[in-house]
Design a protein around this motif. Sequence first.
Motif, short mmCIF file in Angstrom:
data_model
loop_
_atom_site.label_atom_id
_atom_site.label_comp_id
_atom_site.label_asym_id
_atom_site.label_seq_id
_atom_site.Cartn_x
_atom_site.Cartn_y
_atom_site.Cartn_z
N ALA A 81 0.12 -6.91 -1.94
CA ALA A 81 1.52 -6.52 -2.08
C ALA A 81 2.24 -7.54 -2.94
CB ALA A 81 2.17 -6.41 -0.71
N VAL A 88 -2.44 -5.29 1.12
CA VAL A 88 -1.89 -3.96 1.43
C VAL A 88 -2.67 -3.33 2.57
CG1 VAL A 88 -1.42 -1.67 0.47
CG2 VAL A 88 -1.12 -3.70 -0.95
N LEU A 91 -1.14 -4.30 5.78
CA LEU A 91 0.14 -3.62 6.02
C LEU A 91 -0.08 -2.19 6.50
CD1 LEU A 91 2.15 -4.88 2.91
CD2 LEU A 91 2.46 -5.59 5.29
N VAL A 92 -1.04 -1.50 5.84
CA VAL A 92 -1.35 -0.13 6.24
C VAL A 92 -1.94 -0.09 7.64
CG1 VAL A 92 -2.79 1.88 5.72
CG2 VAL A 92 -1.63 0.68 3.87
N LEU A 262 7.42 1.81 5.93
CA LEU A 262 6.78 0.94 4.95
C LEU A 262 6.95 1.49 3.54
CD1 LEU A 262 4.97 -1.55 4.38
CD2 LEU A 262 2.99 -0.07 4.72
N ALA A 266 9.02 -0.25 0.51
CA ALA A 266 8.29 -0.59 -0.72
C ALA A 266 8.91 0.09 -1.93
CB ALA A 266 6.83 -0.18 -0.58
N ASP A 271 7.45 -2.12 -4.99
CA ASP A 271 6.18 -2.79 -4.74
C ASP A 271 5.06 -1.77 -4.97
OD1 ASP A 271 4.15 -4.45 -3.89
OD2 ASP A 271 5.35 -5.30 -2.26
N VAL A 274 1.84 -1.13 -2.60
CA VAL A 274 2.16 -0.61 -1.28
C VAL A 274 2.56 0.87 -1.37
CG1 VAL A 274 3.64 -0.88 0.75
CG2 VAL A 274 2.91 -2.89 -0.53
N CYS A 278 0.52 3.98 0.45
CA CYS A 278 1.17 4.87 1.41
C CYS A 278 1.10 6.32 0.95
CB CYS A 278 2.62 4.46 1.61
SG CYS A 278 2.85 2.89 2.47
#
Length: 309
Positions: A81, A88, A91-92, A262, A266, A271, A274, A278
């Motif tokens: 990210a 990433v 984050l996911v 998220l 982002a 970003d 990210v 997503c």
Amino acid sequence: MILRYTFFRLLMLIPVSFSISVVIFMIVYLLPGDPIDNLLRVGSSAEDRAELVARYGLDRNLVVQYFVWIGNMFQGEFGQAIVLRRPVADLVAQNLPYSLTLGGLAFLFSSVVGMTLGTLSAIVRNPVLDRFMRGFILLGSTVPGFWLALLLILFFSVNLGWFPVSGAGGWDALVLPVLTIGFGGVALVARVTRVALLDAQREDFVTLLHAKGLSSGTILFRHLMPHALLPVVTILALRIGWILGGAVTVEFVFGRPGLGSLLIRALGQRDYPVVQACLLMLALAVMLGTLIGDVAQAAMDPRIREKKS
């Protein structure tokens, strides 16, 4: 035969997945703004900007960036990210369970309640119930999710204080988001179930079953429901992707963690890695739902797999 049909459906997903990956990758770069703007300090020079652009590979040709990105995807690597400066994939993985929990409960709610209401509307010959169901289906099909979420928050959280306004602390924080996402699904499933059962009741074999002396319950559950489930299963499978997609705005309104929150954060920060990850997860959910629906249809009706395989 069903395995062969499933294999061909999986093969068909390859070009679809490639096309979707290209669209997801390119659409991010069409957005105005630049993630580097969120990293630069006030008074930074052009050399500082160029260094950050080169560090994150944004100075390369878009074609090169795409193949680097897709190559990393095959290795399970979503990149780093740019603004959050975290992998990433982490984050996911951190946010996906919240979206799956919310989506799974909303799917269960819309499926059970929708099929129950649709069945009652089809078998109970009551004008009042029929008008209520028609109005409910129309309302559920037209009310925007974010507007319904605000109404539920105002009534049940602000006025009554029964449920929290936001967050993901306990089970009570799931009630209003599940109702918000599931409301439209209930209306859709109820409508499809109602129409499918009404069509099945007009078939000649139903008259024959009544002539044989079978009870209404036996005819409904043993003969009518399997006959009418084909379109219902299809719409339920498609709901898998729709629910995760609809959770984007609902998670944001209720302040819940998840892929939706998220993604919106982002997007505001531009970003790119990210946002791409997503969107890719949401697209995979839609494709998975479509695949499940097609395979379920083929398993229930041999004519479909013979026609498409």
